[in-house]
Scaffold this active site. Structure first.
Site: not given
Ligand code: XMP
Length: 509
Positions: A55, A82, A168, A170, A227, A365
């Site tokens: 952050g 972190c 990090h 990720e 949708s 997504k």
């Protein structure tokens, strides 16, 4: 035992969604929650571990967000990344200070032998991005990794199962980062890692059945990926108790609403009530040139039309295709508002329904697309490029007229056809034409022409937050330009937009 769950507590870092992604890829359901979520929400279900993210805060400054103490009494392993590591160190009596040599980017690191680093080389490269660092270890912790400027690049308290990475894991620049997160999940949290898409589909269908009971569900259907996937799930769950309303504002791509109806109503048998409201929208948009004003007019009109139709149906619940990034943006996200995105799924909650059904709110997504494939929705629908809620209105600069709409629709159809023919439609994030409302001089058939300009926009991206220009091959661009100028009346010149984001945005308005 219910589904295993890892919770990622969000301290506002840029890569937090990626942490959740990596853990899901390891086969464990993972949720990103705001760092100050109620403890009941954090510990719900079969909680197997907690990750504290990075952050922007600093312990050297005032008002650094602190870690909720109770999470360390839940009996599950905790991994701080972190800022998350620094927050943990601070809480347990260690010391965090400003680094004399901050580290950013690729950094060589040395790992000790530890379950978090199982099967990894001892010397590797990770991605660092920090100004502060842990200078004094809290009691019970040992350093398990170091870099040239960071003696405590990772720490561990194996007795209590608390861990921290200053780097990090990720991001893909941390070469073995994904494995480190997987090691945390498997070797430290002892997850069975058996979470898969088909389980998810079943779970979501059952969730809808449980929530709606023997009631009915109304869908504001846009034909977009989110949708559509939400609607197919709902249809599997409730059958003909699902009623979809498709508002065609006339600002869709060429033949779009018909294609949507053909598949969802024709092939899947999902009843869709299509409300053709083009005249109504164009009348409201008459004379409006300001982009924000256009969005507001379309958003408001959309809700009006939807409300009118929904009232006729008397549904109990409202289905929305909200996905995870939407939740983050409206929840704990810190980003500034660049455009007030109008989302056709973003219907108001107070329009007389018993409740909202949002089966996809925990998914990203690409996970929604994977689920869509699992549900058997055809590729070309699952892989549709994102399309803005206000449709072509944000691709026509200045006032919207029938004539301009036609030029954008026709040119866009040619672009899409040729990009697909060239086999590039899956690798490009978005590609469309824009109408800058500019006329230019040309020569057609030996006489002077004074016709409109069309822009081609094609971008590659992973998440729409940052984009690069898609490098469409020149022969393809020339072919598209040629076809547009020859086939679309009123267009006399074609240009290619070569702006990345930032500083540009994807859409022109
Ligand atoms: P920008 O243009 O901000 O777009 O780089 C990022 C992504 O969002 C889409 N977009 C919208 N989507 N309502 C939407 O539902 C909007 O008002 C809107 N404006 C942009 C855009 O197509 C891209 O995928």
């Amino acid at each position: 035992m219910s589904r295993e769950r890892i919770v990622v507590l969000d301290f506002g870092g840029q890569y937090n969604q990626l942490i959740a992604r990596c853990i899901r890829e390891a086969g464990v359901f993972c949720e990103l929650l705001p760092y100050d979520s109620p403890i009941e929400k954090i510990q719900a279900g079969n909680l197997k571990g907690i990750v504290l993210t990075g952050g922007p805060d600093s312990f050297a400054a005032q008002n650094a967000r602190v870690c909720p103490k109770e999470i360390f009494s839940l009996g599950v392993p905790v991994l701080g990344i972190c800022y998350g590591m620094q927050a943990m160190a601070q809480l347990f009596g260690g010391q965090v200070e400003k680094a004399s040599l901050p580290e950013f980017g690729h950094t060589d690191i040395h790992l000790v032998d530890h379950a978090l680093f199982a099967d990894l080389p001892q010397d590797t490269i990770v991605w660092m991005n920090h100004n502060d660092l842990v200078t004094v270890l809290p009691q019970g912790f040992i350093s398990i990794a170091s870099s040239a400027n960071c003696p405590v690049a990772a720490f561990a308290d194996d007795a209590r199962h608390f861990y921290g990475f200053q780097f990090h894991p990720e991001v893909k620049h941390s070469i073995y980062g994904k494995q480190m997160l997987q090691n945390f999940v498997k070797n430290i949290c002892h997850c069975a890692c058996d979470w898969q898409m088909d389980h998810l589909a079943q779970e979501l269908i059952q969730g809808i059945q449980k929530q709606v009971g023997d009631g009915t569900l109304v869908v504001g259907f846009s034909g977009g990926v989110d949708s559509s996937v939400a609607t197919v799930l709902a249809h599997r769950a409730l059958g003909d108790r699902v009623q979809c309303i498709l508002v065609d504002h006339g600002l869709m791509r060429k033949n779009e609403s018909q294609e949507i109806l053909d598949y969802y109503e024709g092939e899947l048998g999902i009843p869709i009530q299509c409300v053709y409201a083009k005249d109504r929208f164009l009348a409201k948009l008459k004379g409006i040139t300001d982009p924000e004003q256009k969005r507001k007019v379309i958003g408001t009109e959309f809700i009006r039309v939807f409300e009118e139709e929904a009232k006729k149906i008397h549904g109990d619940y409202l289905l929305q295709g909200t996905i995870y990034p939407d939740v983050i943006e409206s929840g704990s996200g810190q980003a500034a508002v660049i455009k007030s995105h109008h989302n056709v799924g973003g219907l108001p909650k107070d329009i007389g329904f018993k409740g909202l059904v949002e089966p996809l709110r925990m998914l990203f997504k690409d996970e929604v697309r994977a689920l869509g494939e699992e549900l058997g929705i055809p590729h070309h629908l699952v892989w549709r490029q994102p399309f803005p809620g206000p449709g072509l209105a944000v691709r026509i600069l200045g006032e919207i007229t029938e004539e301009k709409l036609m030029m954008v629709q026709e040119s866009d159809a040619i672009l899409r056809e040729e990009v697909a023919k060239a086999g590039l439609d899956r690798s490009i994030w978005q590609y469309f034409t824009v109408f800058p409302d500019v006329r230019t001089v040309g020569v057609k058939g030996d006489s002077r022409s004074y016709e409109y300009l069309i822009g081609i926009r094609a971008v590659v991206s992973e998440d729409a937050m940052t984009v690069d220009v898609a490098e469409l091959p020149y022969p393809l661009l020339k072919l598209i330009s040629n076809r547009i100028i020859n086939e679309v009346p009123g267009i006399g010149r074609v240009v290619y937009d070569i702006t990345s984001k930032p500083p540009g945005t994807i859409e022109w308005e």
